[in-house]
Design a protein around this motif. Sequence first.
Motif, PDB file in Angstrom:
ATOM      1  N   GLU A  20       0.819  -1.204   0.000  1.00 53.92           N
ATOM      2  CA  GLU A  20       0.000   0.000   0.000  1.00 53.92           C
ATOM      3  C   GLU A  20       0.860   1.265   0.000  1.00 53.92           C
ATOM      4  O   GLU A  20       0.581   2.224  -0.714  1.00 53.92           O
ATOM      5  N   LYS A  21       1.897   1.293   0.821  1.00 57.62           N
ATOM      6  CA  LYS A  21       2.709   2.499   0.983  1.00 57.62           C
ATOM      7  C   LYS A  21       3.911   2.554   0.027  1.00 57.62           C
ATOM      8  O   LYS A  21       4.524   3.603  -0.123  1.00 57.62           O
ATOM      9  N   LEU A  22       4.261   1.450  -0.601  1.00 60.22           N
ATOM     10  CA  LEU A  22       5.432   1.405  -1.466  1.00 60.22           C
ATOM     11  C   LEU A  22       5.361   2.399  -2.632  1.00 60.22           C
ATOM     12  O   LEU A  22       6.342   3.126  -2.865  1.00 60.22           O
ATOM     13  N   PRO A  23       4.247   2.524  -3.354  1.00 55.50           N
ATOM     14  CA  PRO A  23       4.207   3.514  -4.437  1.00 55.50           C
ATOM     15  C   PRO A  23       4.368   4.959  -3.933  1.00 55.50           C
ATOM     16  O   PRO A  23       5.000   5.788  -4.587  1.00 55.50           O
ATOM     17  N   GLU A  24       3.831   5.231  -2.762  1.00 56.18           N
ATOM     18  CA  GLU A  24       3.950   6.576  -2.185  1.00 56.18           C
ATOM     19  C   GLU A  24       5.414   6.906  -1.884  1.00 56.18           C
ATOM     20  O   GLU A  24       5.903   7.990  -2.214  1.00 56.18           O
ATOM     21  N   TYR A  25       6.129   5.976  -1.269  1.00 54.52           N
ATOM     22  CA  TYR A  25       7.538   6.200  -0.941  1.00 54.52           C
ATOM     23  C   TYR A  25       8.416   6.219  -2.192  1.00 54.52           C
ATOM     24  O   TYR A  25       9.397   6.950  -2.261  1.00 54.52           O
ATOM     25  N   ALA A  26       8.080   5.436  -3.195  1.00 51.51           N
ATOM     26  CA  ALA A  26       8.832   5.460  -4.455  1.00 51.51           C
ATOM     27  C   ALA A  26       8.671   6.809  -5.136  1.00 51.51           C
ATOM     28  O   ALA A  26       9.628   7.359  -5.700  1.00 51.51           O
ATOM     29  N   GLN A  27       7.449   7.378  -5.063  1.00 56.57           N
ATOM     30  CA  GLN A  27       7.211   8.697  -5.656  1.00 56.57           C
ATOM     31  C   GLN A  27       7.992   9.771  -4.894  1.00 56.57           C
ATOM     32  O   GLN A  27       8.576  10.676  -5.493  1.00 56.57           O
ATOM     33  N   LYS A  28       8.033   9.683  -3.572  1.00 51.52           N
ATOM     34  CA  LYS A  28       8.810  10.649  -2.778  1.00 51.52           C
ATOM     35  C   LYS A  28      10.308  10.545  -3.095  1.00 51.52           C
ATOM     36  O   LYS A  28      10.992  11.555  -3.159  1.00 51.52           O
ATOM     37  N   LEU A  29      10.795   9.327  -3.284  1.00 54.27           N
ATOM     38  CA  LEU A  29      12.204   9.132  -3.635  1.00 54.27           C
ATOM     39  C   LEU A  29      12.509   9.744  -5.001  1.00 54.27           C
ATOM     40  O   LEU A  29      13.530  10.409  -5.186  1.00 54.27           O
ATOM     41  N   ALA A  30      11.603   9.541  -5.948  1.00 53.40           N
ATOM     42  CA  ALA A  30      11.796  10.121  -7.282  1.00 53.40           C
ATOM     43  C   ALA A  30      11.795  11.651  -7.213  1.00 53.40           C
ATOM     44  O   ALA A  30      12.602  12.312  -7.887  1.00 53.40           O
ATOM     45  N   GLN A  31      10.907  12.246  -6.408  1.00 51.14           N
ATOM     46  CA  GLN A  31      10.877  13.703  -6.256  1.00 51.14           C
ATOM     47  C   GLN A  31      12.164  14.214  -5.611  1.00 51.14           C
ATOM     48  O   GLN A  31      12.677  15.265  -5.987  1.00 51.14           O
ATOM     49  N   LEU A  32      12.673  13.472  -4.643  1.00 45.93           N
ATOM     50  CA  LEU A  32      13.924  13.871  -3.988  1.00 45.93           C
ATOM     51  C   LEU A  32      15.086  13.863  -4.985  1.00 45.93           C
ATOM     52  O   LEU A  32      15.886  14.802  -5.029  1.00 45.93           O
ATOM     53  N   ILE A  33      15.160  12.837  -5.796  1.00 54.48           N
ATOM     54  CA  ILE A  33      16.240  12.752  -6.785  1.00 54.48           C
ATOM     55  C   ILE A  33      16.124  13.880  -7.807  1.00 54.48           C
ATOM     56  O   ILE A  33      17.116  14.512  -8.176  1.00 54.48           O
ATOM     57  N   LYS A  34      14.893  14.188  -8.245  1.00 53.64           N
ATOM     58  CA  LYS A  34      14.692  15.282  -9.192  1.00 53.64           C
ATOM     59  C   LYS A  34      15.088  16.620  -8.581  1.00 53.64           C
ATOM     60  O   LYS A  34      15.696  17.463  -9.241  1.00 53.64           O
ATOM     61  N   SER A  35      14.755  16.842  -7.308  1.00 51.95           N
ATOM     62  CA  SER A  35      15.113  18.120  -6.675  1.00 51.95           C
ATOM     63  C   SER A  35      16.629  18.242  -6.498  1.00 51.95           C
ATOM     64  O   SER A  35      17.189  19.320  -6.683  1.00 51.95           O
ATOM     65  N   ILE A  36      17.296  17.154  -6.181  1.00 52.10           N
ATOM     66  CA  ILE A  36      18.756  17.189  -6.049  1.00 52.10           C
ATOM     67  C   ILE A  36      19.398  17.498  -7.393  1.00 52.10           C
ATOM     68  O   ILE A  36      20.330  18.305  -7.471  1.00 52.10           O
TER      69      ILE A  36
END
Length: 139
Positions: free
Chosen positions: A25-41
């Motif tokens: 349930e939470k895995l897609p949410e955390y994967a999206q947050k990780l992708a946003q973090l990488i894009k911001s970096i």
Amino acid sequence: MELFGINGSELLILGLIAVVVLGPEKLPEYAQKLAQLIKSIRGYAAGAKERLREEVGDEVADMDWRKLDPRQYDPRKIIRDALLDDEAPASGPASPSASGGSAALAAAAPAAALSALPTVATQTQLAEGELAPFDSEAT
């Protein structure tokens, strides 16, 4: 391919552990947050590079950064090159002579500097049984 010292099989194991711990349930949410973090970096890095290029100029783009890597310098080679350099020392108004050239001037410079130093006075021998001078304030 190694990412942070992690090979493919270790990355797969970490992914499986994440699925088990986070749950489906939470895995897609955390994967999206990780992708946003990488894009911001990546955005911060691109912005810093662009700001540096604006402030310093276009010569930064043409600069060979490998020349500035301190790991490529060997102190022994630097000292050897400095000692065997055929150029005359920058300090001093003397100019090289036509016969000797700058190599003769560089070789004569240390001898001239040593001859200008004050000479050490000869030490007197102590008589047998005589104690050496002792300075109690020096210790």
